[in-house]
Scaffold this active site. Sequence first.
Site, mmCIF file in Angstrom:
data_model
loop_
_atom_site.group_PDB
_atom_site.id
_atom_site.type_symbol
_atom_site.label_atom_id
_atom_site.label_comp_id
_atom_site.label_asym_id
_atom_site.label_seq_id
_atom_site.Cartn_x
_atom_site.Cartn_y
_atom_site.Cartn_z
ATOM 1 N N GLY A 10 5.564 23.798 93.690
ATOM 2 C CA GLY A 10 6.027 24.553 92.764
ATOM 3 C C GLY A 10 6.362 24.042 91.418
ATOM 4 N N THR A 43 3.139 29.478 101.362
ATOM 5 C CA THR A 43 3.757 30.596 100.849
ATOM 6 C C THR A 43 2.430 31.902 100.992
ATOM 7 O OG1 THR A 43 4.813 29.341 99.082
ATOM 8 C CG2 THR A 43 4.142 31.474 98.503
ATOM 9 N N ARG A 54 17.201 23.908 95.692
ATOM 10 C CA ARG A 54 15.876 23.915 94.946
ATOM 11 C C ARG A 54 15.231 25.182 94.789
ATOM 12 N NH1 ARG A 54 10.486 25.015 96.266
ATOM 13 N NH2 ARG A 54 8.906 23.690 94.728
ATOM 14 N N VAL A 55 14.821 25.491 93.674
ATOM 15 C CA VAL A 55 14.020 26.743 93.574
ATOM 16 C C VAL A 55 12.652 26.508 93.029
ATOM 17 C CG1 VAL A 55 13.767 28.984 92.361
ATOM 18 C CG2 VAL A 55 16.012 28.213 93.292
ATOM 19 N N GLY A 56 11.539 26.990 93.522
ATOM 20 C CA GLY A 56 10.096 26.613 93.060
ATOM 21 C C GLY A 56 9.647 27.664 92.122
ATOM 22 N N ASP A 57 8.380 27.797 92.133
ATOM 23 C CA ASP A 57 7.727 28.620 91.223
ATOM 24 C C ASP A 57 7.648 30.131 91.573
ATOM 25 O OD1 ASP A 57 5.911 27.912 93.435
ATOM 26 O OD2 ASP A 57 4.323 28.592 92.195
ATOM 27 N N THR A 62 0.264 29.523 95.247
ATOM 28 C CA THR A 62 1.100 28.696 96.222
ATOM 29 C C THR A 62 0.616 27.056 96.031
ATOM 30 O OG1 THR A 62 0.951 28.126 98.692
ATOM 31 C CG2 THR A 62 -0.947 28.861 97.821
HETATM 32 N N1 ASP Z 1 4.927 27.263 95.913
HETATM 33 C C1 ASP Z 1 6.128 27.269 96.805
HETATM 34 C C2 ASP Z 1 7.305 26.723 96.203
HETATM 35 O O1 ASP Z 1 7.145 25.614 95.434
HETATM 36 C C3 ASP Z 1 5.553 26.623 98.178
HETATM 37 C C4 ASP Z 1 4.382 27.070 98.583
HETATM 38 O O2 ASP Z 1 3.441 27.527 98.043
HETATM 39 O O3 ASP Z 1 3.959 26.324 99.780
HETATM 40 O O4 ASP Z 1 8.293 26.762 96.529
#
Ligand code: ASP
Length: 275
Positions: free
Chosen positions: A192, A138, A166-169, A189
């Site tokens: 998430g 990220t 899926r949705v992350g942070d 990063t």
């Molecule tokens: N934090 C991001 C997510 O979970 C992925 C990443 O940072 O590589 O979508």
Amino acid sequence: MGDALRAALRAGHDVLRRGGPSVDAVTAAVCALEDCGQFDAGKGAYRNADGGFDLDAAIMDGRTGAAGAAAHVHRLKNTIRLARAVMERTPHVLLVAEGAERFAREAGLEFVDDDYFAPSAHHDPAQGHGANARPSGTVGAVALDAAGNVAAATSTGGTHVRLAGRVGDTPIIGAGTYADNAVGALSCTGEGEFFLRAVLAHDIAARVEHGGKSLAEAAEAAAREKLTARGGFGGIIGVDRHGRPVMVFNTPTMARGTISGADGDGCVALFAGGM
Ligand code: ASP
């Protein structure tokens, strides 16, 4: 990767050097990182288990507390520009999927075809955060401008191994992205789900605001207690309200850099202790 990082730092610094706002600086830096194809965002985004792209981004203005985010869009060249447009042109904070893309088209933002994305961005279940993660991920930027205002921006193509949808942070304000002039700005990063469960960026800010910690102390404690102790991997970049950079991570590497001053003094590093 070093060159791409330096170019992004310069893009943000050019804005600040001309007296521009931190929100413009983080937008410029993240756009440069989305366009370079070497990180998991924009051109370099990883594919999901179905072979598609799920792009998420968020931005927050520490001066006003305004925030904007977009999640689960698939063809945006610069998802961070969509997040910015959500912040500035709608009464909302987060738009997702078809509605977000429709809004992006109406806002005149640039869309790309499937073949725009970097060939290396194919789904590879063998990849993951932790010991074998490749040095990419990220992208995020934080900045303090001459007027004393902070901003944070983050953009991602999601984790390597994930279900479609899926949705992350990253697009969740307070989890992966947060900014408040009283505290500083933070961009995260990593896995998430860990950042979401801990509302990690806001947890760090709360330790500063209510616990009297420095941003560096707060980020280290939160990473230790809410990430490492729970088996999660990731990292945090931040800048406090005095302009001091903070970079904390428990992954083998985290590509990162700083730039400051009229001359643009700075450095980039990948491994721990390299700055
Ligand atoms: N934090 C991001 C997510 O979970 C992925 C990443 O940072 O590589 O979508």
